[in-house]
Scaffold this motif. Structure first.
Motif, PDB file in Angstrom:
ATOM      1  N   THR A 189       0.839  -1.200   0.000  1.00 12.01           N
ATOM      2  CA  THR A 189       0.000   0.000   0.000  1.00 12.01           C
ATOM      3  C   THR A 189       0.872   1.247   0.000  1.00 12.01           C
ATOM      4  O   THR A 189       0.610   2.199  -0.731  1.00 12.01           O
TER       5      THR A 189
ATOM      6  N   VAL B   4      -5.451  -2.555  -3.671  1.00 14.32           N
ATOM      7  CA  VAL B   4      -4.245  -3.387  -3.795  1.00 14.32           C
ATOM      8  C   VAL B   4      -4.646  -4.858  -3.759  1.00 14.32           C
ATOM      9  O   VAL B   4      -5.397  -5.289  -2.886  1.00 14.32           O
TER      10      VAL B   4
ATOM     11  N   GLY C 201      -1.603  -2.801  -7.917  1.00 11.24           N
ATOM     12  CA  GLY C 201      -2.595  -1.793  -7.569  1.00 11.24           C
ATOM     13  C   GLY C 201      -2.269  -0.452  -8.194  1.00 11.24           C
ATOM     14  O   GLY C 201      -1.090  -0.100  -8.347  1.00 11.24           O
TER      15      GLY C 201
END
Length: 111
Positions: free
Chosen positions: A42, A52, A66
């Motif tokens: 992240t 993600v 992501g």
């Protein structure tokens, strides 16, 4: 007098359970690293957690995708403690790491 059949199976059952229990715990260890991988991905991908997607691969490797980017991570676990490294990071095994108390003492001694 002959012992009942079930009594004869008890030692065998104990042996089978004993042999399989380490395999079950070792197989689940990489899953303990998943929250750490997700948190790192992240941050690294600069992407909200909900966007993600993390896939576990073989050998403690993870692929995170992501926000149009992807990253690979390697996890190393000893019992329930795990460390996660990015693709280019050097791995430092648990046993080679200094004791945190020693690091604190050295830091306190600095002027």
């Amino acid at each position: 007098m002959r012992p009942p059949r079930l009594a004869a199976l008890v030692p065998l059952a104990a042996l089978v359970v004993g042999a399989l229990s380490p395999a079950c715990t070792v197989a689940n260890v990489p899953a303990n690293a998943m929250p750490m991988v997700r948190s790192r991905a992240t941050s690294d991908l600069d992407c909200p957690d909900k966007d993600v997607r993390v896939e576990e691969q073989l050998g403690g490797r993870y692929k995170a995708v992501g926000c149009g980017r992807k990253a690979y991570y390697q996890a190393a676990c000893e019992a329930l403690r795990c460390v996660v490294h990015g693709e280019g990071d050097a791995m430092v095994p648990w046993r080679d790491r200094p004791d945190p108390a020693e690091v604190d003492l050295q830091r306190d001694r600095l002027p």
